[in-house]
Design a protein around this motif. Structure first.
Motif, PDB file in Angstrom:
ATOM      1  N   ASN A   1      -5.887  10.417  -4.012  1.00 55.98           N
ATOM      2  CA  ASN A   1      -5.400   9.112  -4.260  1.00 55.98           C
ATOM      3  C   ASN A   1      -4.071   8.545  -5.200  1.00 55.98           C
ATOM      4  O   ASN A   1      -3.753   8.402  -4.974  1.00 55.98           O
TER       5      ASN A   1
ATOM      6  N   HIS B   1       1.940   9.273  -0.423  1.00 55.07           N
ATOM      7  CA  HIS B   1       2.128   7.779   0.265  1.00 55.07           C
ATOM      8  C   HIS B   1       1.967   6.484   0.145  1.00 55.07           C
ATOM      9  O   HIS B   1       2.076   5.492   0.931  1.00 55.07           O
TER      10      HIS B   1
ATOM     11  N   HIS C   1       1.977   1.369  -0.285  1.00 55.81           N
ATOM     12  CA  HIS C   1       2.382  -0.230  -0.639  1.00 55.81           C
ATOM     13  C   HIS C   1       3.602  -0.259  -0.941  1.00 55.81           C
ATOM     14  O   HIS C   1       4.497  -0.030  -1.233  1.00 55.81           O
TER      15      HIS C   1
ATOM     16  N   ASP D   1      -5.102   0.277  -1.220  1.00 57.38           N
ATOM     17  CA  ASP D   1      -5.296   2.628  -0.917  1.00 57.38           C
ATOM     18  C   ASP D   1      -6.982   2.146  -0.656  1.00 57.38           C
ATOM     19  O   ASP D   1      -7.163   2.881   0.191  1.00 57.38           O
TER      20      ASP D   1
END
Ligand code: FES
Ligand SMILES: [Fe+2]
Lengths: 289, 579
Positions: free
Chosen positions: A112, A118, A123, A240
């Motif tokens: 991650n 992502h 975010h 996250d």
């Protein structure tokens, strides 16, 4: 002899972080869990650091104080930890941004940390924003000499590239994975475009599916207060956490046929191969199980 | 006791009411987690609760009514087939590989959603007395293995004079008097958890929206008493939980995909479900699968249609996102038809069966621009309509400029109507007026903008020229020609080396590279075979190609890195291809 709950020799012989020095009151005992074992540690008033298995103070564990954290090992660790030379530069502000417990394996958390794709989704409007979702080609290499995975020229459009910029801009990152459960990222500094801010994640494996994530910041930011910088990083990590806790399986599957990589995942593919090559079994589902 | 058909493989996993609009319900069966969701067309999907990319639960995904969008990296999975339709990290690539999540068979009946983990559906659903108005009870979760729960439920009564009348595996039917009263189904969630689901029969429900609350409460209390008893008898459970085996993906999916995109050439059989006048000289076709589901079509994709007269023609798919139960095509009658459009207009009728290829997308829609212009001429509107519907559905800024002779010539006006204000009509313009209008539309290029063009050759030429004058970089101008109107020179002969196959083949005068390569036994996909669709693209490693296609843009042609093997030739004596 105590029985080892973790039997993976690679992981037993690693250095693992226990706590941030700045957040550990000296002169008294503290406890935490590492690899399913209760570990006690203390910072004696006369300096140094001590760690031992709970109930066995007569057998001290090896310790190390690095990057503002106390590290220990349940096996025979290497002499030193990987290096982050920037940490010692005199004008940097070094701090532990947070220590957060996450219900996920350490390798999933590392992936991650390495992942840029992502940003627009997790975010949103901070590290990325739709429709700017493209991950352009970047470089990945595994240095045999340093024994670490490195991803370079990682570029991503960021709506708020730094505290000082109002407009979006493309930012460039470099990622290092010098330890199976630790990663370091370099990001162009808002204050000095020729230098880089350093953010590192050190994962303390509580068990195969739980970690305590220690987040180190080593930044050149002169404008913001510690608290602001910390809050920012904590809110990022807070975004996250729910995603990580909804990954299944929680241990990282190393069989290449268990998940579908795309070109944006080059660094994760290299990381999984690197772990396989080390023969790691803790926190992962080894290939061909 | 009467016997009931067993139907052991089928289990209820949710109440119909759990699958509410724009929501994803998390179910569990035999230790396996399921994502249960209803699309806006009413279809209920039961999928493995796991994104194929990085294993994130799809029960936390966004149900946008047509697709599920994963929370982690925004991958989209289509209603019905669970095919991945878009990977935002690589907006220029259509997901060429069939990335398909695991789906399970679904039946919605008696107010319950039923599924089976067995792939070849060996049995039918258990037969429940169907009085037309079954009423599902509130499910009760019990911390006990299913067999124990069934044991405890045999004497269930709830003070309602119920009598156990029939039993099958994990199913109990109670009668009241001689009439069926209640069926109880026990869903084995995992080794230590079960869900008790009841269906009441013969209840006079006056108003569907106001079920007899007293009765529901009565059973709810009675079942909860059973739950408490079973759980206290058992004590805390220590049983080993079995983690379900996760299916391994194909070798192909495990590898990082190459930068180039290989096409595919499988054929599907479809039935003409509907044929209608979709505009002046345009016939609309809705093609439904003979069985099962159709592979999802991404915006910009086309299918090859194999006609009864032997012709093969390409038509863009007009489908909106998630419209997965058919392919919608628009076919314009060409005055000089060679047997393609005239056959579809005059010969093919509703009910006919046609063979079509899987959809191929050589005109993929990037969704990472801040503003997208879609410029359509005539029947060239078809791929752009699919794009406009997608952009509208994703809430991305766009305009669809549609050039046509008259209002009547606009195709698919029903779909245009749903797009509302983003559609601009440009009717009855001659060549000069069209060019002037294009100048207005394309004026003011700014970063973050992109344009997609599709229409007659001369119009695309004009638009590309205007775009260049207005400062549009070539990579922001995407286009698709219907056909290649250029004269193709086939006279040269040269050598082609296939780097991956370690083969060298000679291309003779009158022969195409594609033909020569296939003759040498190397499989190559193709579709239009006239340099317009992009399916037969090959990467060039060495040599100087003569392109002759209308698929690549000028920059791509100048770089000499790719060719269309169906029309391109070589200026150098030797061409090395990445095949
Ligand atoms: S895990 Fe679902 S999109 Fe990446
Ligand atoms: Fe993140």
């Amino acid at each position: 002899m105590p029985t080892f709950l973790c039997t993976d020799p690679v992981v037993l012989n690693l250095w693992h972080p226990l706590a941030a020095i700045a957040e550990t009151a000296p002169g008294r005992d503290h406890t935490t869990t590492l690899l399913e074992e209760q570990i006690a540690y203390a910072l004696p008033p006369d300096g140094g650091a001590r760690a031992w298995r709970q109930g066995a103070p007569q057998h001290p564990l090896p310790t190390l104080v690095r990057y503002g954290y106390l590290w220990t090992s349940l096996g025979t660790p290497p002499e030193d930890l990987f290096s982050i030379p920037e940490y010692d530069e005199p004008d940097r502000r070094n701090m532990n941004a947070s220590t957060i417990g996450v219900h996920v394996s350490a390798p999933r958390a590392i992936e991650n940390f390495l992942d840029m794709a992502h940003f627009p989704f997790v975010h949103t409007d901070v590290l990325g924003s739709e429709p700017h979702t493209e991950v352009v080609e970047y470089g990945v290499d595994v240095s045999a000499e340093r024994d670490e995975v490195r991803a370079t020229r990682c570029r991503m459009f960021q709506p708020k590239a730094s505290a000082s910029s109002a407009d979006g801009a493309e930012v460039e990152y470099v990622y290092r994975v010098p330890h199976p459960y630790c990663s370091v990222l370099y990001k162009t500094s808002g204050d000095d475009p020729d230098r880089q801010d350093v953010i590192a994640v050190f994962l303390q494996p509580v068990d195969q599916e739980h970690v305590r994530a220690h987040l180190l910041l080593s930044v050149l930011d002169a404008a913001h207060e510690d608290k602001e910088i910390r809050n920012f990083q904590q809110s990022i990590f807070g975004q996250d956490k729910p995603i990580l806790e909804n990954q299944f399986p929680k241990r990282l599957p190393l069989d290449p046929r268990s998940e579908t990589p795309i070109r944006a995942d080059k660094s994760a593919v290299a990381y999984r191969r690197w772990l396989s090559g080390k023969g790691i079994t803790y926190g992962v589902i080894p290939a061909g199980r | 006791m009467t016997s009931i058909q067993p139907g052991r493989a089928w289990h209820p996993v949710a109440s119909s009411g759990d699958a509410v609009v724009r929501h994803v319900f998390q179910g569990r069966l035999l230790g396996r987690e399921l994502a249960v969701w209803r699309a806006d067309d009413g279809y209920v999907n039961v999928w493995e609760n796991r994104c194929l990319h990085r294993g994130v639960r799809l029960s936390i995904a966004v149900n946008d009514g047509r697709e599920l969008k994963c929370q982690y990296h925004g991958w989209r999975y289509s209603n019905r087939t669970a095919e991945c339709t878009y990977i935002p990290a690589h907006p220029a690539d259509a997901p060429a590989r069939t990335i398909c999540n695991r789906t399970f068979a679904v039946v919605e009946r008696h107010g319950l959603v039923w599924t089976t983990l067995e792939l070849d559906r060996p049995e039918d659903l258990p037969v429940l007395p169907d009085d037309g108005r079954p009423l599902a009870l509130r499910p009760i979760t019990v911390a006990a293995p299913a067999a124990q729960v069934v044991d405890a439920l045999r004497s269930y009564d709830a003070g309602e004079d119920l009598r156990l009348a029939a039993e099958a595996e994990l199913l109990l039917r109670f009668d009241r008097g001689t009439a069926p009263g209640l069926t109880i189904l026990v869903q084995p969630s995992d080794a230590t958890t079960s869900v008790v689901r009841g269906v009441l029969h013969g209840v006079a429900v006056v108003d569907r929206d106001r079920p007899p609350l007293d009765l529901l409460r009565l059973h709810n209390r009675a079942l909860n008493r059973v739950r408490a008893r079973v759980e206290s008898d058992l004590g805390p459970l220590q049983a080993e939980q079995q983690e379900p085996e996760l299916e391994l993906l194909s070798e192909e999916l495990a590898e990082l995909p190459p930068l180039s995109r290989p096409g595919r050439s499988a054929s599907l059989r479809v039935r003409v479900e509907r044929k209608w006048p979709a505009g002046a000289d345009v016939a609309g076709f809705a093609l439904a699968p003979l069985a099962g589901h159709l592979p999802a079509a991404q915006p910009g994709a086309h299918v090859d249609v194999h006609l009864p007269n032997g012709c093969v023609r390409q038509y863009s798919v007009v489908n909106a996102p998630g419209e997965g139960d058919r392919y919608v095509l628009g076919v314009k009658r060409e005055p000089d038809s060679q047997g393609g459009s005239s056959c579809l207009h005059d010969v093919v009728r509703e009910g006919d069966v046609l063979a079509v290829s899987e959809p191929r997308n050589n005109f993929p829609l990037r969704r990472d621009a801040e503003h997208t212009l879609l410029v359509a001429g005539g029947i060239g509107a078809t791929p752009l309509l699919a794009m406009a519907q997608t952009l509208a559905h994703h809430g991305l800024d766009h305009e669809l400029h549609y050039f046509a002779q008259t209002e009547d010539h606009l195709a698919f006006r029903d779909r245009l109507a749903t797009l509302g204000g983003s559609v601009r009509r440009h009717l009855g313009l001659d060549v000069a007026a069209t060019k002037a209008r294009l100048g207005e539309i394309l004026a003011g290029y700014a970063p973050g903008r992109q344009v997609y063009l599709c229409g007659p050759g001369p119009m695309i030429e004009a638009a590309r020229e205007v775009a260049a004058q207005c400062g549009w970089p070539v990579e922001k101008v995407h286009f698709e020609y219907f056909k290649n109107a250029q004269e193709i020179d086939k006279e040269s002969s040269f050598e082609v080396a296939l780097a991956r196959s370690c083969l060298t083949v000679k291309v003779l005068a009158g022969q195409t590279i594609l033909e020569a390569v296939r003759e040498a036994g190397v499989a190559m996909p193709s579709s239009c075979e006239q340099g317009a669709c992009g399916t037969c693209l090959a990467r060039v490693i060495e040599g100087e190609p003569i392109h002759q296609d209308v698929y690549l843009n000028d920059a791509e042609k100048a770089s000499g890195e790719a060719i269309m093997t169906c029309v391109s030739r070589s200026a150098s004596p030797r061409l090395v291809l990445d095949l």
